[in-house]
Design a protein around this motif. Sequence first.
Motif, PDB file in Angstrom:
ATOM      1  N   LYS A 228       0.824  -1.207   0.000  1.00  0.00           N
ATOM      2  CA  LYS A 228       0.000   0.000   0.000  1.00  0.00           C
ATOM      3  C   LYS A 228       0.860   1.260   0.000  1.00  0.00           C
ATOM      4  O   LYS A 228       0.618   2.194  -0.759  1.00  0.00           O
ATOM      5  N   ARG A 229       1.888   1.261   0.840  1.00  0.00           N
ATOM      6  CA  ARG A 229       2.752   2.436   0.937  1.00  0.00           C
ATOM      7  C   ARG A 229       3.502   2.670  -0.377  1.00  0.00           C
ATOM      8  O   ARG A 229       3.636   3.792  -0.850  1.00  0.00           O
ATOM      9  N   ASN A 231       2.550   1.788  -3.401  1.00  0.00           N
ATOM     10  CA  ASN A 231       1.656   2.267  -4.443  1.00  0.00           C
ATOM     11  C   ASN A 231       1.389   3.754  -4.307  1.00  0.00           C
ATOM     12  O   ASN A 231       1.300   4.477  -5.299  1.00  0.00           O
ATOM     13  N   ILE A 232       1.258   4.227  -3.065  1.00  0.00           N
ATOM     14  CA  ILE A 232       1.052   5.657  -2.849  1.00  0.00           C
ATOM     15  C   ILE A 232       2.280   6.431  -3.317  1.00  0.00           C
ATOM     16  O   ILE A 232       2.180   7.454  -3.986  1.00  0.00           O
ATOM     17  N   LYS A 235       2.405   6.654  -7.099  1.00  0.00           N
ATOM     18  CA  LYS A 235       1.491   7.662  -7.634  1.00  0.00           C
ATOM     19  C   LYS A 235       2.078   9.060  -7.460  1.00  0.00           C
ATOM     20  O   LYS A 235       2.023   9.898  -8.361  1.00  0.00           O
ATOM     21  N   GLU A 236       2.658   9.314  -6.273  1.00  0.00           N
ATOM     22  CA  GLU A 236       3.257  10.622  -6.030  1.00  0.00           C
ATOM     23  C   GLU A 236       4.447  10.847  -6.952  1.00  0.00           C
ATOM     24  O   GLU A 236       4.641  11.931  -7.495  1.00  0.00           O
ATOM     25  N   ARG A 395      -5.495   2.811   6.444  1.00  0.00           N
ATOM     26  CA  ARG A 395      -4.943   3.460   5.255  1.00  0.00           C
ATOM     27  C   ARG A 395      -4.404   4.856   5.601  1.00  0.00           C
ATOM     28  O   ARG A 395      -3.497   5.361   4.951  1.00  0.00           O
ATOM     29  N   ALA A 447      -0.676   9.989   1.892  1.00  0.00           N
ATOM     30  CA  ALA A 447      -1.834   9.102   2.032  1.00  0.00           C
ATOM     31  C   ALA A 447      -3.139   9.888   1.898  1.00  0.00           C
ATOM     32  O   ALA A 447      -4.098   9.419   1.270  1.00  0.00           O
ATOM     33  N   ASP A 450      -3.646  10.700  -1.740  1.00  0.00           N
ATOM     34  CA  ASP A 450      -4.055   9.488  -2.454  1.00  0.00           C
ATOM     35  C   ASP A 450      -5.550   9.240  -2.255  1.00  0.00           C
ATOM     36  O   ASP A 450      -6.265   8.874  -3.190  1.00  0.00           O
TER      37      ASP A 450
END
Length: 593
Positions: A228-229, A231-232, A235-236, A395, A447, A450
């Motif tokens: 999860k981390r 993927n964030i 995106k950034e 999240r 986060a 996101d």
Amino acid sequence: MAHLLGGEHLHVEFPAKIVLEDVTVGIDGGDRIGIVGRNGDGKSTLMKVLTGRLEPDSGRVTMRGGVRVGMLAQDDDLPDDETVRHAIVGERPEHEWLGDARVRDVLDGLLRDVPLDTVVSGLSGGQRRRVGLARLLVGDWDVIALDEPTNHLDVEGIAWLAEHLAQRWARNAGGLLLVTHDRWFLDAVCTRMWEVHDGTVDPFEGGYAAYVLQRVERQRQSNVAETKRRNILRKELAWLRRGAPARTSKPKFRIEAATQLIEDEPPPRDNVELAKLATARLGKDVVDLLDAGVDYGAGPILKDVEWRIAPGERTGILGPNGVGKSTLLGLVAGAVEPTSGRVKRGKTVKVAVLSQRLTELDQYADERVRDVLALQKSSYVTGGKELTPTQLLERLGFRSSELSTPVRDLSGGQKRRLQLLLVLLDEPNVLILDEPSNDLDTDMLAALEDLLDSWPGTLLVVSHDRYLIERVTDQQYAIEGQGMRHLPGGVDEYLRRRAAARDAPTAGSPAPSVAAAGLAGADRRTAEKELSAIDRQMAKLTQRIAAAHTDLATHDHSDYVAIGTLNAQLQTMKSDLAALEERWLEVGESLGH
């Protein structure tokens, strides 16, 4: 580059946690180091140890002979009974400090609105913070340590501070340690980054953008399991690389591998799809401010404001403190009634405000976090996925062990995240964020961004965090002359307009001319940044115009009202694009392009 300051085998342990474990770091002449990490992981502790404000349990701090170290801590040690002038310049004769260019620059950059004869006890918390920063910056230091210096500074003040620190020392002289959650500031100032986590310090070359690149690449190489981390961060990283290539010019490492990670990464938001979802939830009417004004009797705060907020609109509001931003948000939310004009709201509009204060949590002070969640709805849909409140809270950085914590015992950042969760679970379709970055570290801000990327509603943001404004909004307005002004050039245009207003000649004085030979030094860097920002704004606007054309082509042509509205929005965007192109030519000409 000469060694200035460092720590060898530092160990700091608190009753329930080892904060630093066998940490060795060094600061050389020319280093501008940003310190990042989760709240509570030891950023401020490391800074205090290195500056001598806290003794380590073991290890030692090394310092070159004669090095002068100054620090701005988060606590306030200003004498209440002194004037602002005495707190900053002490007993120095007036002719001496008035003749000091650095003192004049600091006072003009930080305290233009604070009379120097004011007694410190009569200042607001934000003014006291700026006085403390000014007192530090007028001194002569070889190393400066700043703990959250951008707190209580507006966008203009933050830009000034970045420029001041960039020019303060020669290239290979002086050292800077900086703890801040302001990612634009980190990128503008820092040449190196330290990430504090799990008792260790990981070094990175370059500013914040470079740090994100390297984190993603290190995770890829080590096959990190924090999906999860990661993927964030991906995106950034995609946003950083697409939206502002100039941000990645500082790294001194190969970025090909990191670039490969985002070759197929989509843009952070599908604006067309989000606009359709927002229209479905809101209808065509959101909130219209029609010649609205507010006057409490001492003169207008706002007047003749015309703002028709569209479904799915994502707008940032800029302006100095006290200019009327909160009043404007109050008009939209219904908390403030106009004294002139009117406010029209759609029938399905449901507004929620994430305020600067945490009063919404007072009613839950004695409740455990899990019990508060049990009172909420059972699920929340984001990005096409259904999440339970607990999953959503995870999240946002909560650990399962923290669900048993009473709300009153949560940290400021945890309360901020819980406050956001309760707002989202209420499912508003218009979300107003008033300084949402307060108390959040850089990971939590990523986060939050996101989460907002997939939020299908109208988003209005007031913040001094430039990075966040540029990241989550598509357009910006400024409060100017009791009204609103659209900023096609974004934050850079806002700063340019503010500087022009300050430097405008008084009646009868000659107007300054632009040198035909072009710009140099700091002026040239400012112009180059503005040109880069205009490029980004033009690219965004071009995408929105293309999407508007598609929407017009596919819309029901018998719906004349909707077609007229869409066409009006399209013409406004085209006009904004023309203004940007004109400004691009002006700035390019000043640079000799």
